[in-house]
Design an enzyme around this catalytic site. Sequence first.
Site, PDB file in Angstrom:
ATOM      1  N   ARG A  48      -8.706   7.148   2.146  1.00 14.00           N
ATOM      2  CA  ARG A  48      -9.807   6.191   2.188  1.00 14.00           C
ATOM      3  C   ARG A  48      -9.376   4.778   2.549  1.00 14.00           C
ATOM      4  O   ARG A  48     -10.000   4.126   3.395  1.00 14.00           O
ATOM      5  CB  ARG A  48     -10.529   6.134   0.823  1.00 14.00           C
ATOM      6  CG  ARG A  48     -11.556   7.210   0.632  1.00 14.00           C
ATOM      7  CD  ARG A  48     -11.643   7.600  -0.817  1.00 14.00           C
ATOM      8  NE  ARG A  48     -10.426   8.300  -1.186  1.00 14.00           N
ATOM      9  CZ  ARG A  48     -10.248   9.607  -1.057  1.00 14.00           C
ATOM     10  NH1 ARG A  48     -11.228  10.361  -0.634  1.00 14.00           N
ATOM     11  NH2 ARG A  48      -9.098  10.190  -1.358  1.00 14.00           N
ATOM     12  N   THR A  49      -8.325   4.294   1.889  1.00 14.13           N
ATOM     13  CA  THR A  49      -7.979   2.880   2.081  1.00 14.13           C
ATOM     14  C   THR A  49      -7.594   2.634   3.536  1.00 14.13           C
ATOM     15  O   THR A  49      -8.122   1.732   4.192  1.00 14.13           O
ATOM     16  CB  THR A  49      -6.852   2.463   1.115  1.00 14.13           C
ATOM     17  OG1 THR A  49      -7.278   2.796  -0.211  1.00 14.13           O
ATOM     18  CG2 THR A  49      -6.573   0.972   1.189  1.00 14.13           C
ATOM     19  N   LYS A  76      15.749   5.483  10.241  1.00 12.07           N
ATOM     20  CA  LYS A  76      17.111   5.140  10.686  1.00 12.07           C
ATOM     21  C   LYS A  76      17.765   4.178   9.702  1.00 12.07           C
ATOM     22  O   LYS A  76      18.860   3.687   9.945  1.00 12.07           O
ATOM     23  CB  LYS A  76      17.063   4.479  12.068  1.00 12.07           C
ATOM     24  CG  LYS A  76      16.405   5.303  13.147  1.00 12.07           C
ATOM     25  CD  LYS A  76      16.380   4.499  14.458  1.00 12.07           C
ATOM     26  CE  LYS A  76      15.518   5.184  15.495  1.00 12.07           C
ATOM     27  NZ  LYS A  76      15.248   4.300  16.637  1.00 12.07           N
ATOM     28  N   ARG A  97       0.504  -0.808   2.024  1.00 10.58           N
ATOM     29  CA  ARG A  97       0.591  -0.041   0.763  1.00 10.58           C
ATOM     30  C   ARG A  97       2.018   0.452   0.588  1.00 10.58           C
ATOM     31  O   ARG A  97       2.630   0.933   1.540  1.00 10.58           O
ATOM     32  CB  ARG A  97      -0.364   1.158   0.794  1.00 10.58           C
ATOM     33  CG  ARG A  97      -0.095   2.155  -0.336  1.00 10.58           C
ATOM     34  CD  ARG A  97      -1.083   3.270  -0.389  1.00 10.58           C
ATOM     35  NE  ARG A  97      -2.393   2.809  -0.841  1.00 10.58           N
ATOM     36  CZ  ARG A  97      -3.411   3.617  -1.102  1.00 10.58           C
ATOM     37  NH1 ARG A  97      -3.280   4.922  -0.960  1.00 10.58           N
ATOM     38  NH2 ARG A  97      -4.567   3.133  -1.513  1.00 10.58           N
ATOM     39  N   HIS A 125      -4.599  -3.236  -6.842  1.00  7.24           N
ATOM     40  CA  HIS A 125      -5.312  -2.670  -5.684  1.00  7.24           C
ATOM     41  C   HIS A 125      -6.600  -3.490  -5.526  1.00  7.24           C
ATOM     42  O   HIS A 125      -7.692  -3.017  -5.807  1.00  7.24           O
ATOM     43  CB  HIS A 125      -5.605  -1.195  -5.951  1.00  7.24           C
ATOM     44  CG  HIS A 125      -5.987  -0.391  -4.751  1.00  7.24           C
ATOM     45  ND1 HIS A 125      -6.355  -0.961  -3.543  1.00  7.24           N
ATOM     46  CD2 HIS A 125      -6.063   0.955  -4.576  1.00  7.24           C
ATOM     47  CE1 HIS A 125      -6.638   0.011  -2.684  1.00  7.24           C
ATOM     48  NE2 HIS A 125      -6.468   1.186  -3.288  1.00  7.24           N
TER      49      HIS A 125
END
Length: 296
Positions: A48-49, A76, A97, A125
Site C-alpha cells: 500500500r505505502t 554489491k 522505508r 509511520h
Amino acid sequence: MDLISIRDLSKKEVEEILQSATEISKKEKKPNLSGKILATLFFEPSTRTKLSFQSAAMRLNMTYIDFLPELSSLKKGESFADTIRTVEGYADILAVRHAKEGSARLAADMSKKPVINGGDGGNQHPTQTLIDLFSIKMMKGKINDLNVTLLGDLKHARTMRSLVYGLAMFNANITLISPQGLEMDPNYLKEVEKKFGLNVKIMNEPKIENADVLYVCRIQAERFADPYEAQSIMKKFRIKKEDLKDAKEDLAILHPLPKVNEIDPEIDKMPQAKYFEQAHYGVPLRMAVIDYVLKK
Ligand code: NCD
C-alpha cells in the site's frame, strides 16, 4: 521540509494536510506538479505505502522512479547513505522505508531533497497516521472526543506509535489493548502525555463495547527477537465476530493492513469493516502530503 515523524507536524499543519486531502478527494482541488520526480526507496516489503505513493505522484502529474533493493548496488555492498546521496540527484522528493529505526532521519540528513518516512522499523509511520486521521474524519466527521481502541502488537507496530500521538493531538479517548508483553513503550506514552495530555486506558483483554473506532494491527513477527514467540502469539491472537457482539452499531473497524491472522474473515463482510476504504484514502492523502512537503 522532511516528514520523518508525526512529531514534525503541529496540529495546525495536520489540519491543513487533512483539509487539502479532503479537497483533493472531492475533486475541488488538483495540484499540478508536472515535471517533478518522486523516488520510492523501500528497503522493506510494501504494498500500500509504495503503490499509493506512486499512484499519488502520477495523479499529481509527476513521474516516479523506483529503487529495487534486490536488483541494486546494495547487493554489491553499497551503503544506505551512498544510495540516498545518489538518488537525491535523480529526484525532487524521496519516500523511504527501512527496517532500522532512525534510517529515515539519516536519509533526511544525507539528502538536500525532501524525505518522507514510509516507515522506519518499529519507530514511526507518519503518513499512515495521516491516512488514519483522515479516514476517521471522513467516516465519523470528527476525531476529538471519539473513543478509539488500538488493538494488537503495540510494542513493535510503528503505525500504532505514530497514531497514539496523532489521536492525542486531537483529544481522542484512547484505549490500548495488546497481548501481555506487547504493550506500548511507557516512555513514549509519557512523552505524548506531556505534550498533549493523554486520556488512556491500558488492557490485555479485548473489550470494545464503547469504541467508536477499533484499530487493529497484526503481530509484527519480523520485529521479534524470538520468531517462535511471535508464532505462538499469532496463533492465539484473533478478533472474532463474537468479540464484537456488544460493539456500537456504527463502529468503524480500521487496520493499516496487511492483515494475516488477527481478523476473522467473517468480520470482512461486516459493514463496520472499513480497512479497504481506509487503504484507498492513501492516494488523496499522499497527494496532499507530497504537495505540502514540496511547497514548504
Ligand atoms: C504497516 C507498516 O508497514 O507498518 N503497513 C502499512 O504501511 N500500511 C502495517 C504493518 O506492516 O503491519
